[in-house]
Design an enzyme around this catalytic site. Sequence first.
Site, mmCIF file in Angstrom:
data_model
loop_
_atom_site.group_PDB
_atom_site.id
_atom_site.type_symbol
_atom_site.label_atom_id
_atom_site.label_comp_id
_atom_site.label_asym_id
_atom_site.label_seq_id
_atom_site.Cartn_x
_atom_site.Cartn_y
_atom_site.Cartn_z
ATOM 1 C CB CYS A 105 4.833 16.745 24.282
ATOM 2 S SG CYS A 105 4.889 15.662 22.873
ATOM 3 N NE ARG B 265 6.424 3.842 4.455
ATOM 4 C CZ ARG B 265 7.728 3.627 4.473
ATOM 5 N NH1 ARG B 265 8.550 4.451 3.843
ATOM 6 N NH2 ARG B 265 8.219 2.604 5.119
ATOM 7 C CB CYS C 98 2.715 13.017 21.675
ATOM 8 S SG CYS C 98 3.950 12.013 22.508
ATOM 9 C CB CYS D 171 7.404 11.362 24.226
ATOM 10 S SG CYS D 171 6.609 12.670 25.149
ATOM 11 C CE LYS E 231 -1.010 -0.264 5.034
ATOM 12 N NZ LYS E 231 0.227 -0.221 5.613
ATOM 13 C CD GLN F 174 4.883 6.226 -0.800
ATOM 14 O OE1 GLN F 174 4.106 5.289 -0.624
ATOM 15 N NE2 GLN F 174 6.196 6.063 -0.769
ATOM 16 N N GLY G 270 13.466 8.967 4.361
ATOM 17 C CA GLY G 270 13.071 7.569 4.513
ATOM 18 C C GLY G 270 11.580 7.305 4.409
ATOM 19 C CE LYS H 182 12.772 12.927 0.424
ATOM 20 N NZ LYS H 182 12.789 12.387 1.790
ATOM 21 C CB SER H 183 12.808 7.096 -4.429
ATOM 22 O OG SER H 183 13.626 7.434 -3.362
HETATM 23 N N1 LIG Z 1 4.488 2.559 0.369
HETATM 24 C C1 LIG Z 1 5.531 2.024 0.972
HETATM 25 N N2 LIG Z 1 5.378 0.989 1.833
HETATM 26 C C2 LIG Z 1 6.448 0.410 2.451
HETATM 27 N N3 LIG Z 1 7.711 0.799 2.244
HETATM 28 C C3 LIG Z 1 7.922 1.830 1.410
HETATM 29 C C4 LIG Z 1 6.853 2.501 0.729
HETATM 30 N N4 LIG Z 1 7.388 3.463 -0.043
HETATM 31 C C5 LIG Z 1 8.716 3.423 0.151
HETATM 32 N N5 LIG Z 1 9.033 2.463 1.018
HETATM 33 C C6 LIG Z 1 10.368 2.112 1.506
HETATM 34 C C7 LIG Z 1 11.351 1.911 0.385
HETATM 35 C C8 LIG Z 1 12.629 2.272 1.055
HETATM 36 O O1 LIG Z 1 13.135 1.088 1.641
HETATM 37 C C9 LIG Z 1 12.278 3.212 2.179
HETATM 38 C C10 LIG Z 1 12.731 4.642 1.954
HETATM 39 O O2 LIG Z 1 12.315 5.068 0.696
HETATM 40 P P1 LIG Z 1 13.118 6.223 -0.072
HETATM 41 O O3 LIG Z 1 12.351 6.525 -1.289
HETATM 42 O O4 LIG Z 1 14.542 5.875 -0.195
HETATM 43 O O5 LIG Z 1 12.964 7.374 0.984
HETATM 44 P P2 LIG Z 1 13.298 8.882 0.760
HETATM 45 O O6 LIG Z 1 13.695 9.127 -0.652
HETATM 46 O O7 LIG Z 1 12.173 9.640 1.315
HETATM 47 O O8 LIG Z 1 14.542 9.008 1.742
HETATM 48 P P3 LIG Z 1 15.828 9.932 1.607
HETATM 49 O O9 LIG Z 1 15.400 11.297 2.017
HETATM 50 O O10 LIG Z 1 16.749 9.266 2.596
HETATM 51 O O11 LIG Z 1 16.304 9.850 0.188
HETATM 52 O O12 LIG Z 1 10.871 3.170 2.291
#
Ligand SMILES: Nc1ncnc2c1ncn2[C@H]1C[C@H](O)[C@@H](COP(=O)(O)OP(=O)(O)OP(=O)(O)O)O1
Length: 635
Positions: free
Chosen positions: A466, A108, A484, A488, A106, A111, A131, A134-135
Site C-alpha cells: 500500500c 476538523r 487506505c 491507492c 464544523k 480542533q 494545512g 492548526k491556526s
Molecule cells: N474546520 C475547518 N473547516 C474547513 N476549513 C478549515 C477548518 N479549519 C481550518 N480550515 C482551513 C483554513 C485554511 O484555509 C486551511 C489551512 O489552515 P491553517 O491553519 O493555515 O493550517 P496549518 O496551520 O495547519 O498549516 P501550516 O502547517 O501550513 O501552517 O484550512
Amino acid sequence: ILWNREKETQNAQAELDSVEAELELVELQITELMDKQAELTSRRNALLQQLEEACDAAQSSSSSSLKPSKADHVMNKQEMQRYDRRDFPWSEKVEQQLKDSFNLSKFRPLQLRAINLTLLGKDLFLVMPTGRGKSLCYQLPAVCSTGFTLVVTPLVSLMEDQIMYLKSIDVSAAMLNASINKESVKTVMAGMTDVKSPFKLLYVTPEKIAKSKLFMSRLEKAYNANLLSRIAVDEVHCCSQWGHDFRPDYKLLGILKRQFPKVPLLGITATATSSVLKDCEKILCVSQPITLTSSFNRTNLYYEVKNSDNEASISDIASLINSKYKDQSGIVYVFSQKDAESVSTELQKRDILAYPYHANMDPQDKSRVHHKWTSNKIRVVVATVAFGMGIDKPDVRFVIHHTISKSIENYYQESGRAGRDDHPADCIVYFGFSDIFRISTMVVMENTGQQKLLQMVDYCQNFDRCRRSLMAVHFDEMWNEEGCNQMCDTCRHAQDCITVDITQHARQVVQILELAASNNEKMTPLKLTDAWMGKGPAKHRKMIQTTTLSRLKAEAVIVQLLLRGYLREDFSFTPYTTYIYIKLGRKAPLLKSQAHSLTMKMRTTESEPAEVSKVHIDAPQESYNFIIVLSGPSR
Ligand SMILES: Nc1ncnc2c1ncn2[C@H]1C[C@H](O)[C@@H](COP(=O)(O)OP(=O)(O)OP(=O)(O)O)O1
C-alpha cells in the site's frame, strides 16, 4: 623461497576471496533478518494498539466517572474524548465565532479538543500535518477570551499572511518585527495594556522576546492586568537542536512560562518526533503538557504511480486534465524551470490554460499567476517546488508530478496541496528512469540526499505494498490497508501484480559492467541500458548477452538492482556538471553463486507475453557478440 612466497600469496588470496564471499552472504542474511524485524515490529505495534484499545474499553465500562485524571497528560482515548464535548461554559461562544468570524461550518479532527483544552488553561502541544487547520486552535480561543494571545512565529512572511487573513475576516491582530516603524511599535506596545484590547492576537518573532527588554516589561504589565490570555508558539520544533529546523532564539522562550506561569501555552508543529517534543517541553519550561497528535493520513487523497515516457506522459497528463479534471484546479509539479516552461507550452498546445511558475520569475509575475489560479481564472499551474509556501487553495482536485520528488517527505508535502477541502482528490506521480539520475545529481551534496531519493524510487517501484503504508513509516505512523480504503493504486489493483525471477537478467547486467570495468570504461545509466538492449553500433559488439525485455522492463530491473545494492551510482564532478555512472554494488559478487536467486514484483498489466519469463538460472544462454559503446557521458 620465492616459490614458497608465491604459494603463500596465492593461498592468502584464495582465503580472502572465500572470506569476502562469506561476508557477502552474512550481509544478505542480515538484510533478510532486518526485513523480518521490520515486519515483526509492525505486527507487534498493531497488537499493542489492539490491547491498548481493549484496556481502554474495559476501563471505561468499569468507571463512567468524568472527574479529571491526576496525570492528565497521559490520558487515554476515553478521557480525551471528554474534551470533544460542547457543554463547556464557552462552547456556545466558540460555535458562534466559528461560523460568524471564521465562516466555517464544523471542526476538523482534534480542533475542538485542542480549543477546549487550551480554554481550560492546559498547556498543550499540537502536532498536525500542514494545512489541517492548526491556526484555528489558537485564533478561535483568542477571539473568545479577554485580552490578547501572544503568537511567536519564526517568519515575518508567515506573520504578514496571517494578519492579512485575520483582517479579511475582521479579527483584529497586530505584529511586532524589525520591519515595523517606531510609531506603530508605540501603538502596539500601548495596546498591550489597554483593557479594551485593540487586538486579539499579537504576532512576534522569537528575537523580540529574546532581545527586547521593553517588550518583556510590557508583557509583564499585561500579565499583571490579566490581559495576556494565551501564548502560542508556532513551529515549536524550532526549539530543539534535535529537530530539523533549530533556531537559537527559540531556545530562550522558556522565559515566557517562567515569568507568566498562569498563562496556558500552546506549541504547534507539523513535524516533531516524541523526542523532539520532550526536548521542547524542557526548553519551554512547561511541565507535562498534553500532546495531541493528528494522523498524517490524508484519507481523501488517492495516490497513484504511472510510468513516465516524456512525450507520452505529457499527452496522458493533458488528456486527464481535459477529461477527468475538466474545469477543475490542479498543479503539475516539474523538475526544473525549463520543464515548467516546456510542459506548460505543451499543455497550452492541447487547449489547457496552464501557466508556468518557478523561482526565477519576477515577483509580480509570480503573484499574478498565483492570484489567477486562486481565483480560478486559470486552472493549472505548472510549477517547480518554488510554488509551495502560502498555497492554501481548498479545491485543488489533482496534484500531478511530472517528475518524482526528491524524497517521500517532499512528495507528501507537495501532493498534500490537493484536497484541502476534504473532498476526494488525486495525487499522481510519473516515474521515469532518467529522472532518478537528474535528481541524484541535484541531491548529491546533501548528507542523506541519495538515501531519501532511493526511498522515493522504492515508493514508485513497489507494486505489492500500500502506498500509504510506505509513506507512514516516514511519520512514525502505521497506516495499514484498512486506513487506505483502496485509495491507492496498489490496494485497488492488488491482483495485477506477479513475482518474476530476475536472477538471469541481473547476471547479464553485472557481466556488462564487469566487461566495461576491465576495459577501464565508465557506464552511464543510459549507456548501460542501451548496451544491454543491443542498441550500440554493430561494429563494437562482442561477448555480451542482450536482453529481450522491453526498455521499460529493462530499466525496472536496473532500478531494482540499484535499490537492493547489486548496483550503485558513482559520481564524477567537473567544474560545469556532475556525471553519474553505474558501478557494481556491494552485493554484486553474490550473483556468482549459482544458488543465489533474485525476484521482483511487476505489474501484469505492463508485462508482455513471454518476456521476463521465469528464467531458470541454468537455462542455456544465448551469446551475442557485442561490445559496449563506452564514449563520454550522455548528458
Ligand atoms: N474546520 C475547518 N473547516 C474547513 N476549513 C478549515 C477548518 N479549519 C481550518 N480550515 C482551513 C483554513 C485554511 O484555509 C486551511 C489551512 O489552515 P491553517 O491553519 O493555515 O493550517 P496549518 O496551520 O495547519 O498549516 P501550516 O502547517 O501550513 O501552517 O484550512
